[in-house]
Every structure is written in structure tokens, then in C-alpha cells.
Design an enzyme around this catalytic site. Structure first.
Site, PDB file in Angstrom:
ATOM      1  N   HIS A  61     -31.670 -19.025  -1.367  1.00 58.03           N
ATOM      2  CA  HIS A  61     -31.132 -18.400  -0.148  1.00 58.03           C
ATOM      3  C   HIS A  61     -29.876 -19.118   0.314  1.00 58.03           C
ATOM      4  CE1 HIS A  61     -31.257 -15.739   3.256  1.00 58.03           C
ATOM      5  NE2 HIS A  61     -31.198 -16.743   4.106  1.00 58.03           N
ATOM      6  N   HIS A  63     -25.995 -18.384   2.489  1.00 53.84           N
ATOM      7  CA  HIS A  63     -24.903 -17.657   3.126  1.00 53.84           C
ATOM      8  C   HIS A  63     -23.671 -18.544   2.950  1.00 53.84           C
ATOM      9  CE1 HIS A  63     -27.929 -15.084   4.873  1.00 53.84           C
ATOM     10  NE2 HIS A  63     -28.428 -16.058   5.604  1.00 53.84           N
ATOM     11  N   GLN A  66     -21.123 -19.779   5.724  1.00 50.35           N
ATOM     12  CA  GLN A  66     -21.595 -20.623   6.826  1.00 50.35           C
ATOM     13  C   GLN A  66     -21.383 -22.110   6.560  1.00 50.35           C
ATOM     14  OE1 GLN A  66     -25.596 -19.507   8.019  1.00 50.35           O
ATOM     15  NE2 GLN A  66     -25.016 -17.357   8.256  1.00 50.35           N
ATOM     16  N   ARG A  87     -26.090 -18.358  16.664  1.00 52.87           N
ATOM     17  CA  ARG A  87     -25.561 -17.133  16.065  1.00 52.87           C
ATOM     18  C   ARG A  87     -24.261 -16.694  16.729  1.00 52.87           C
ATOM     19  NH1 ARG A  87     -28.539 -11.247  15.908  1.00 52.87           N
ATOM     20  NH2 ARG A  87     -27.891 -11.328  18.089  1.00 52.87           N
ATOM     21  N   HIS A 216     -31.037  -7.084   5.429  1.00 53.37           N
ATOM     22  CA  HIS A 216     -30.838  -8.246   6.266  1.00 53.37           C
ATOM     23  C   HIS A 216     -32.119  -8.659   6.981  1.00 53.37           C
ATOM     24  CE1 HIS A 216     -29.835 -10.501   9.933  1.00 53.37           C
ATOM     25  NE2 HIS A 216     -28.944 -11.084   9.151  1.00 53.37           N
ATOM     26  N   ARG A 219     -34.824  -5.957  11.829  1.00 50.72           N
ATOM     27  CA  ARG A 219     -33.971  -5.627  12.980  1.00 50.72           C
ATOM     28  C   ARG A 219     -32.789  -4.756  12.553  1.00 50.72           C
ATOM     29  NH1 ARG A 219     -33.824 -11.167  13.074  1.00 50.72           N
ATOM     30  NH2 ARG A 219     -31.540 -11.181  12.942  1.00 50.72           N
ATOM     31  N   HIS A 242     -34.724 -11.339   5.369  1.00 49.42           N
ATOM     32  CA  HIS A 242     -35.103 -12.298   6.416  1.00 49.42           C
ATOM     33  C   HIS A 242     -36.295 -11.718   7.176  1.00 49.42           C
ATOM     34  CE1 HIS A 242     -30.577 -13.416   6.718  1.00 49.42           C
ATOM     35  NE2 HIS A 242     -31.186 -14.468   6.212  1.00 49.42           N
ATOM     36  N   GLU A 245     -38.478 -15.199  11.327  1.00 44.37           N
ATOM     37  CA  GLU A 245     -37.860 -16.522  11.451  1.00 44.37           C
ATOM     38  C   GLU A 245     -38.040 -17.093  12.852  1.00 44.37           C
ATOM     39  OE1 GLU A 245     -33.493 -18.700  10.871  1.00 44.37           O
ATOM     40  OE2 GLU A 245     -33.686 -16.536  10.567  1.00 44.37           O
ATOM     41  N   HIS A 279     -37.822 -17.250   5.082  1.00 47.04           N
ATOM     42  CA  HIS A 279     -38.334 -17.961   6.252  1.00 47.04           C
ATOM     43  C   HIS A 279     -39.824 -17.658   6.452  1.00 47.04           C
ATOM     44  CE1 HIS A 279     -34.276 -19.135   7.005  1.00 47.04           C
ATOM     45  NE2 HIS A 279     -33.882 -17.923   7.325  1.00 47.04           N
ATOM     46  N   ASP A 330     -29.570 -22.059   2.694  1.00 46.36           N
ATOM     47  CA  ASP A 330     -29.294 -21.159   3.812  1.00 46.36           C
ATOM     48  C   ASP A 330     -27.935 -21.411   4.445  1.00 46.36           C
ATOM     49  OD1 ASP A 330     -29.485 -19.355   5.877  1.00 46.36           O
ATOM     50  OD2 ASP A 330     -31.382 -20.055   6.646  1.00 46.36           O
TER      51      ASP A 330
END
Length: 463
Positions: A61, A63, A66, A87, A216, A219, A242, A245, A279, A330
Site C-alpha cells: 500500500h 500513495h 504523499q 487530510r 478508494h 465513502r 481502504h 480506518e 487498514h 502508505d
């Protein structure tokens, strides 16, 4: 990147699936392990590996973008700081990134991963569009930058283009910070096909690169979207999402559906061995058992989960239910395999106020058990076969035999020493698909990559 000829390697000790072996000779051809033989003699033309040899791991995992903000969110601006306030900063960073920035960040990140013992990265990729949300002329532009970064560094990538359509459960309208992420089902499927063409066409002879399906979060997509995508795409690909989490996410899902996130996914979509639930921190017993019995993988990111204050994954109960797991870095506040494994074990000790929590009947050495579980779970989640066994991809790392703990330890203690007693990087050499990418702690392009990355950090974070 292909080894078309046979090359022999010799290790005085190596970690095979059945355990440590001595005087191991293995032959590599076409990036795969063609032959492997313990208790052998070194032959002329063999490459002598100058330390204990371990399989590398898949980082399930990531990103990549980031990485540029790692460490800058450690400033208290809100007495209720949480994932959600972190976030907000991430969304501000996203607005500044160009495709070239992303390639520079990812290239240095992937070099650092290789140096840490990861040879495959599951890139959970949701930064798709330009500033303002406009699609690039090449809709897969950002994905191509990540593939180029993988090619430049030498790491294998399991590219996971993400479907991200909504800001909350029930198909809520996305917010301004999310516009660069947003796809409809149709545009996502077009993106996915472009990524598939790049991997199976342009890079069809490269054994390192894979493709998966990614949502993603619950949500960000609807049930209908999940069903449409799964029906439309290759049914052998891994699927990542995800989930659970944060406690707020669990409560929002209950308010929306009357079910907890993993419960909803299990009941409404169904889980199997293709799924990687990233997660999955907040589970009740029925959800824990649902993941374990489905043979899905829990994608654990202990250092990021600790950094964000997510909570502690119930790893002891999950392993008792025969659950599978792997590790990822992550947000990349850490790029250390041993820190991820150590953090996972120590979190269980702190919660339970007991020692030596993660082990099994067949393996009571904690470091060995953690490493083996991370290897198997990472393989499954990233659709690769790493490990020193016949037919597997020829990925491996060599520990520094000059370090006292490595030089002096008997094999039975070696992984425990490495995981629990060593903070410095002891990975001297790394090979991916038979090609050496880290030599004596260094990468061929490290100096130029670091310079470029330095400039991107200054541009994105300080201008």
C-alpha cells in the site's frame, strides 16, 4: 529489464520457504529462479553473495505523492487533531503537483523502498487529473509517470488505479479538494484499459509489473459502481480498498446503511482471496472472522496508522482466526520493513500488556513469523511470487555481514536480531528479477534522483 541468460549465485546461508539453509546455489534465467540447491558447492562464474540472503517483500500500500509531505504535519494546530485534519493538509499539497513532480517523488521513493527491502509496490493511485479536475490530454498521464518511476528505479509495481467518485456514503457530491481524483465508471474503465495496455503491451516482457482494481473507499463509490467495475474487468486481478480506518468512518457507515463497513462489503458485494482490505483497523468479531474466512488480505500500515492516530489492528485475534495480512508504508513516514513489523508486534504488546504476541505453532520466533506472514500476504495482495523457491521471481536482498548481530548470530536468531535489535539499514544488496538494483547500499541513480527530489520538496512545500 530482463535476464535472458542463466547466472548462478551462491550464498553461505539463505532463507528458503522451509527455513534457513546453508551453501545455497541458485540459478536465475529470464528474471526467475530456474534452479535452487542447498548444500552445494560454489561453481566458477557464480556470483558470491556476501551475507545472509532473504526474500524481498511486496509493499502492498503506497500513495507515492504523499512522501513529499512526510514530517511536516507534526505541528499541533488543533486540540482535536486527527486523520481528518491531516487530510486537509494533504489536499493542499495535491493542488500543486505536476506530472513531472509525481515522477520525481515516486522515483526517489521507489529507490528508498528498494534500499529498505521492498521489491514490489502496490501503488494505490488516485491523483488522476490536472489542477481544477480537468483531464490530461493523455487520461493515464499520472499513471504513466508512476510506471516510468518504477522503470527508472528498478522496482516492480502493482499499479492500482483508483475509482473515486464521491465525498461520502450514499454518493455525496465530491468536495473541492477531491476534484483531481474524480472519475465516473466509464472514465475509470477507460483509464484502467489504458493502464492495462501500458503494462501488457509496452512492458509485456517485463516480469515485474502487474495491474489491479481499486476502489478508494466505501465513502467514495456506490454499490452499483463496484458491481459495474467488477463485472467489466479481468476477474483474476487483485482488488484493493481502504476500509474501517477511522471510527468516524465506521459511524458514518452505520448511519448510512445500518451496517459496519466490512460487514456491508461482505454482505452486499462479497469477499474472496482477490480482496486486500487496507487498514481494516476497527472490526467487530463477525467482521474479523469474515475477512479471515474469505482468505482476503488485511493490508496493514502500522507506522502510518500510528502517525495518523487510527487505532490498533486486532492482529492477535485475527491471526487466531487464520487471517492473512501484509504490510505497506502508505503515507511514507517510514520506509523501513523492520519498523513496520516491529510496530505491529509492539502495538499488540502495548494493548495486551504482554510480550511475544504474534506467532504460530510452527514458528515461535516472532521475527521469523512476522516476516513470513508479510511475505505471503504481500505476494497475494500484489499478485506476485516472491520468495527463494523454484519458479518464483528472482528478487532477494543481502544483509550486511560486517554488522556484529548479523555476523555472530546463528540462523535461528537472525531475523529476531534484525527486526528487534537493529535500527540502521543493514540491507547491502538488492536484486529484482535477477538484476542488481542496490549495490553496497547504493542505487545507480540515487545522487541525481535526490537532487531532483530536493527541488520538488522546496517547490511544493516551501514556495
Amino acid at each position: 529489464m530482463q535476464n535472458s541468460y542463466r547466472q548462478g549465485y551462491f550464498a553461505k546461508r539463505a532463507l528458503l520457504p522451509q527455513g534457513w539453509a546453508h551453501n545455497v546455489r541458485f540459478t536465475i534465467q529470464n528474471g526467475l529462479i530456474y534452479d535452487i540447491a542447498p548444500d552445494s558447492k560454489e561453481q566458477n562464474q557464480d556470483v558470491l553473495l556476501s551475507g545472509p540472503v532473504l526474500p524481498t517483500l511486496a509493499n502492498l500500500h503506497s500513495h507515492a505523492f504523499q512522501r513529499v509531505m512526510a514530517g511536516v504535519a507534526e505541528v499541533s494546530l488543533n486540540p482535536s487533531d486527527s486523520f481528518w485534519s491531516w487530510r486537509d493538509l494533504m489536499y493542499k499539497v495535491v493542488q500543486k503537483l505536476t506530472p513531472n513532480d509525481v515522477q520525481v517523488i515516486a522515483t526517489q521513493l521507489y529507490i528508498d523502498m528498494l534500499k529498505a527491502g521492498y521489491s514490489q509496490v502496490g501503488e494505490f493511485h488516485y491523483l488522476h487529473h490536472g489542477v481544477g479536475g480537468n483531464a490530461y490530454q493523455q487520461p493515464a498521464e499520472m499513471a504513466m509517470q508512476l510506471l516510468q518511476a518504477a522503470d527508472q528505479s528498478g522496482i516492480g509495481i502493482t499499479l492500482l488505479p483508483v475509482l473515486y467518485s464521491h465525498s461520502g456514503f450514499g454518493g455525496q457530491i465530491p468536495n473541492a479538494g477531491q476534484v483531481r481524483f474524480i472519475h465516473s465508471c466509464d472514465s475509470y474503465l477507460a483509464l484502467h484499459h489504458a493502464c492495462e495496455k501500458a503494462i501488457s503491451g509496452d512492458r509485456s516482457n517485463d516480469v515485474r509489473h502487474k495491474l489491479g482494481i481499486c476502489f478508494h473507499s466505501l465513502r467514495a463509490v456506490t454499490k452499483e459502481q463496484i458491481e459495474t467495475v467488477l463485472e467489466s474487468l479481468n476477474k483474476s486481478m487483485p482488488i484493493h480498498i481502504h476500509i474501517a480506518e477511522q471510527q468516524k468512518e465506521v459511524q458514518d457507515c452505520l448511519n448510512w446503511s445500518g451496517l459496519r463497513p466490512v460487514q456491508w462489503l461482505h454482505n452486499e458485494i462479497g469477499l474472496d482471496e482477490r480482496w486486500c482490505l487496507v487498514h481494516a483497523t476497527h472490526l467487530d468479531n463477525s467482521e474479523l472472522n469474515a475477512i479471515a474466512s474469505s482468505n482476503s488480505v488485511a493490508g496493514l500500515c502500522p507506522t502510518t496508522e500510528a502517525n495518523l492516530g487510527d487505532g490498533i489492528f486486532p492482529a492477535v485475534a485475527y491471526e487466531n482466526a487464520k487471517g492473512r495480512w501484509g504490510i505497506g508504508s502508505d503515507s511514507h513516514v517510514s520506509l523501513s520493513v523492520i519498523e513496520e513489523l516491529r510496530s505491529l508486534e509492539y502495538s499488540q504488546r502495548l494493548r495486551d500488556q504482554q510480550r511475544n504476541r504474534l506467532h504460530c505453532a510452527a514458528q515461535n520466533h516472532i521475527g521469523d513469523h512476522l516476516f513470513q506472514q508479510a511475505l505471503l500476504g504481500g505476494n497475494q495482495a500484489c499478485d506476485v511470487s516472491l520468495g527463494l523457491a523454484l519458479g518464483n521471481r528472482a528478487d532477494f536482498m543481502v544483509l550486511d555481514s560486517k554488522h556484529p548481530f548479523i555476523d555472530a548470530s546463528e540462523s535461528k536468531d537472525l531475523l529476531n536480531r534484525w527486526v528487534f535489535a537493529c535500527n540502521e539499514n543493514l540491507i547491502k544488496d538488492v536484486f529484482v528479477a535477477g538484476q542488481q538494483v542496490i549495490c553496497d547500499f547504493k542505487h545507480e541513480y540515487e545522487e541525481s534522483s535526490q537532487k531532483a527530489f530536493t527541488q520538488v520538496i522546496k517547490k511544493i512545500m516551501y514556495k
